[in-house]
Design an enzyme around this catalytic site. Structure first.
Site, PDB file in Angstrom:
ATOM      1  N   CYS A  69       0.702  -1.206   0.481  1.00 22.29           N
ATOM      2  CA  CYS A  69       0.064  -0.136   0.031  1.00 22.29           C
ATOM      3  C   CYS A  69       0.595   1.265   0.368  1.00 22.29           C
ATOM      4  O   CYS A  69       1.802   2.062   0.843  1.00 22.29           O
ATOM      5  CB  CYS A  69      -0.788  -0.565   1.223  1.00 22.29           C
ATOM      6  SG  CYS A  69      -2.210   1.666   0.891  1.00 22.29           S
ATOM      7  N   ARG A 126     -17.611  -3.806  17.943  1.00 23.42           N
ATOM      8  CA  ARG A 126     -16.764  -4.710  17.999  1.00 23.42           C
ATOM      9  C   ARG A 126     -15.835  -4.406  18.976  1.00 23.42           C
ATOM     10  O   ARG A 126     -14.628  -3.915  18.681  1.00 23.42           O
ATOM     11  CB  ARG A 126     -16.164  -4.867  16.599  1.00 23.42           C
ATOM     12  CG  ARG A 126     -15.423  -5.962  15.955  1.00 23.42           C
ATOM     13  CD  ARG A 126     -15.748  -6.507  14.581  1.00 23.42           C
ATOM     14  NE  ARG A 126     -16.964  -6.098  14.101  1.00 23.42           N
ATOM     15  CZ  ARG A 126     -17.437  -5.594  12.728  1.00 23.42           C
ATOM     16  NH1 ARG A 126     -16.623  -5.097  12.911  1.00 23.42           N
ATOM     17  NH2 ARG A 126     -19.023  -5.589  12.686  1.00 23.42           N
ATOM     18  N   CYS A 141       0.088   4.228   6.475  1.00 21.17           N
ATOM     19  CA  CYS A 141      -0.156   4.266   8.530  1.00 21.17           C
ATOM     20  C   CYS A 141       0.527   3.703   8.891  1.00 21.17           C
ATOM     21  O   CYS A 141       1.120   3.226   8.875  1.00 21.17           O
ATOM     22  CB  CYS A 141      -1.364   4.534   8.202  1.00 21.17           C
ATOM     23  SG  CYS A 141      -2.960   4.872   6.987  1.00 21.17           S
ATOM     24  N   CYS A 187     -19.468   1.581   8.593  1.00 22.70           N
ATOM     25  CA  CYS A 187     -18.849   0.624  10.511  1.00 22.70           C
ATOM     26  C   CYS A 187     -17.428   1.967  10.339  1.00 22.70           C
ATOM     27  O   CYS A 187     -16.841   1.612   9.082  1.00 22.70           O
ATOM     28  CB  CYS A 187     -18.141  -0.740   9.240  1.00 22.70           C
ATOM     29  SG  CYS A 187     -16.991  -1.885  10.660  1.00 22.70           S
ATOM     30  N   CYS A 233       0.541  -0.058  10.384  1.00 22.29           N
ATOM     31  CA  CYS A 233      -0.401  -1.056   9.487  1.00 22.29           C
ATOM     32  C   CYS A 233       0.826  -1.705   9.065  1.00 22.29           C
ATOM     33  O   CYS A 233       1.812  -0.838   8.866  1.00 22.29           O
ATOM     34  CB  CYS A 233      -0.883  -0.285   8.207  1.00 22.29           C
ATOM     35  SG  CYS A 233      -1.728  -1.396   7.204  1.00 22.29           S
ATOM     36  N   CYS A 276     -16.175  -9.217   5.386  1.00 21.22           N
ATOM     37  CA  CYS A 276     -15.425  -8.210   5.244  1.00 21.22           C
ATOM     38  C   CYS A 276     -14.572  -8.316   4.804  1.00 21.22           C
ATOM     39  O   CYS A 276     -12.819  -9.179   5.572  1.00 21.22           O
ATOM     40  CB  CYS A 276     -15.410  -7.536   7.158  1.00 21.22           C
ATOM     41  SG  CYS A 276     -14.215  -6.183   6.075  1.00 21.22           S
ATOM     42  N   CYS A 322     -19.087  -6.544   4.160  1.00 14.45           N
ATOM     43  CA  CYS A 322     -18.663  -5.660   4.230  1.00 14.45           C
ATOM     44  C   CYS A 322     -16.829  -5.476   3.529  1.00 14.45           C
ATOM     45  O   CYS A 322     -16.970  -6.741   3.057  1.00 14.45           O
ATOM     46  CB  CYS A 322     -18.321  -5.041   5.937  1.00 14.45           C
ATOM     47  SG  CYS A 322     -17.890  -3.992   6.771  1.00 14.45           S
TER      48      CYS A 322
END
Ligand code: SAM
Ligand code: DTB
Ligand code: SF4
Length: 348
Positions: free
Chosen positions: A76, A283, A80, A211, A83, A120, A151
């Site tokens: 990616c 969650r 972040c 979400c 991550c 998801c 999701c």
């Protein structure tokens, strides 16, 4: 990535100077100060209040099981700091192409057979291209066809992408605000907080349920934790699902050496999410493997009524299905085959 680059990344992710919380809007239901006052309550009073609110809106013992699958892993372009899938960090995660439909359907069927009701699909994209959305729409349609709630979490969406995913049968879109606006630039600087809010607005306008949650344990101050909950609770309407993640500290990421979160402070975040967003599915998300059964039980007591279910999150581990089955049985928590949503009316 070389040692110097890593050092630069670490510098970028140094804790922020103290900053004033974002100014409140007249329409806000919750102030940062009001949420901080909740977080500061005596622990037992806070958990009791959260459980009381919880029981006004959900049947006792009801839990949602959501299974994650990384359909496009690694590589990616975003940075972040938490991550393992960012191409900027040396975490050992190998970039892979988007998975084929058959493979995804097999995983979704296995999740359903194991008792999951929501599936998801996550992709390590900054933002999908038109052709990516076309392919994911095929995945959504196929998973929906199995009778699962769908999701996806694919990064930033344009309005037409959200509409296309809605048409394919997407029920929920996961896009986290992660932390308070004042701390965001200490965690990621390849996009802005407003970019995240814009995607959430496009998802909402397309009629997809939202979400949206965040991460605790990234070196943020108490005011930033309150600021995150204020952002979520003041969304109008607030999200249908609110994942609260405890940072999984992955070697090679700039946040790998963050101080572990005090487990009771994590429980407090769950409780305050429950109190401020009473009808949301809260969650208990990443970090359960490091948490232990007793802390998880406290999170359920504080109003968590959903977990990620399955041996893996996206690239890191999660408690295995057998261990979760035993834990849920010991606590008298039951997954229902048909999950009720706010629109269907989930008051007990
Ligand atoms: N690329 C998309 C995006 O960022 O929206 C979707 C995938 S991304 C991995 C989904 C979410 O996973 C992030 O927003 C973050 O909240 C959460 N996450 C990622 N790494 C994490 C970690 N190490 N610990 C806890 N949560 C994490
Ligand atoms: C969310 O809030 N947590 C999930 C999901 N949404 C996509 C992701 C957790 C990722 C944990 C680290 C990893 O396995 O990559
Ligand atoms: Fe990319 Fe999402 Fe990971 Fe950020 S959280 S690096 S956008 S996969």
């Amino acid at each position: 990535m070389g040692a110097n680059d890593l050092q630069q990344a670490v510098t970028l992710h140094r804790p922020a100077k103290p900053v004033q919380p974002a100014a409140a809007k007249a329409t806000d239901r919750w102030s940062v100060e009001g949420i901080q006052a909740l977080l500061d309550k005596p622990f037992m009073d806070l958990v009791f209040e959260a459980q009381t609110v919880h029981r006004q809106h959900f049947p006792a013992g009801d839990i949602e099981l959501a299974t994650l699958l990384s359909v496009k892993t690694g590589g990616c372009p975003e940075n972040c700091g938490y991550c393992p899938q960012s191409a900027e960090f040396d975490t050992g995660v190998k970039a892979q192409k988007l998975m084929e439909v058959d493979e995804v359907v097999r995983a979704a069927q296995a999740a359903k057979d194991a008792g999951a009701t929501r599936f998801c699909m996550g992709a390590a994209w900054r933002a999908p291209k038109d052709r990516d959305v076309e392919k994911v729409a095929v995945l959504v349609e196929a998973v929906k066809g199995l009778g699962l709630q769908t999701c996806a979490t694919l990064g930033m969406l344009e309005p037409h992408h959200a509409q296309q995913l809605k048409a394919a049968g997407l029920d929920y879109y996961n896009h986290n605000l992660d932390t308070a606006p004042e701390y965001y630039t200490d965690v990621v600087d390849t996009r802005t907080y407003q970019d995240r809010l814009d995607t959430l607005a496009h998802v909402r306008s397309a009629g997809i349920s939202v979400c949206c949650g965040g991460i605790v344990g990234m070196g943020e101050a108490p005011v930033h934790r309150a600021g995150l909950i204020a952002q979520l609770a003041n969304l109008n309407p607030y999200p249908e699902s609110v994942p609260i993640n405890s940072l999984v500290r992955v070697p090679g990421t700039p946040l790998a050496d963050s101080e572990p979160v005090d487990p009771f402070d994590f429980v407090r975040m769950i409780a305050v999410a429950r109190i401020t967003m009473p009808t949301a599915r809260v969650r208990l998300s990443a970090g359960r493997q490091q948490m232990g059964d007793a802390v998880q039980a406290l999170c359920f007591m504080a109003g968590a009524n959903s977990i990620f279910y399955g041996d893996k999150l996206l690239v890191t581990g999660n408690p295995d299905v057998e261990a979760d089955t035993v834990l849920l049985r010991r606590l008298g928590l039951n997954a229902r085959q048909v999950q009720q949503t706010r629109e269907e009316g989930c008051a007990a």
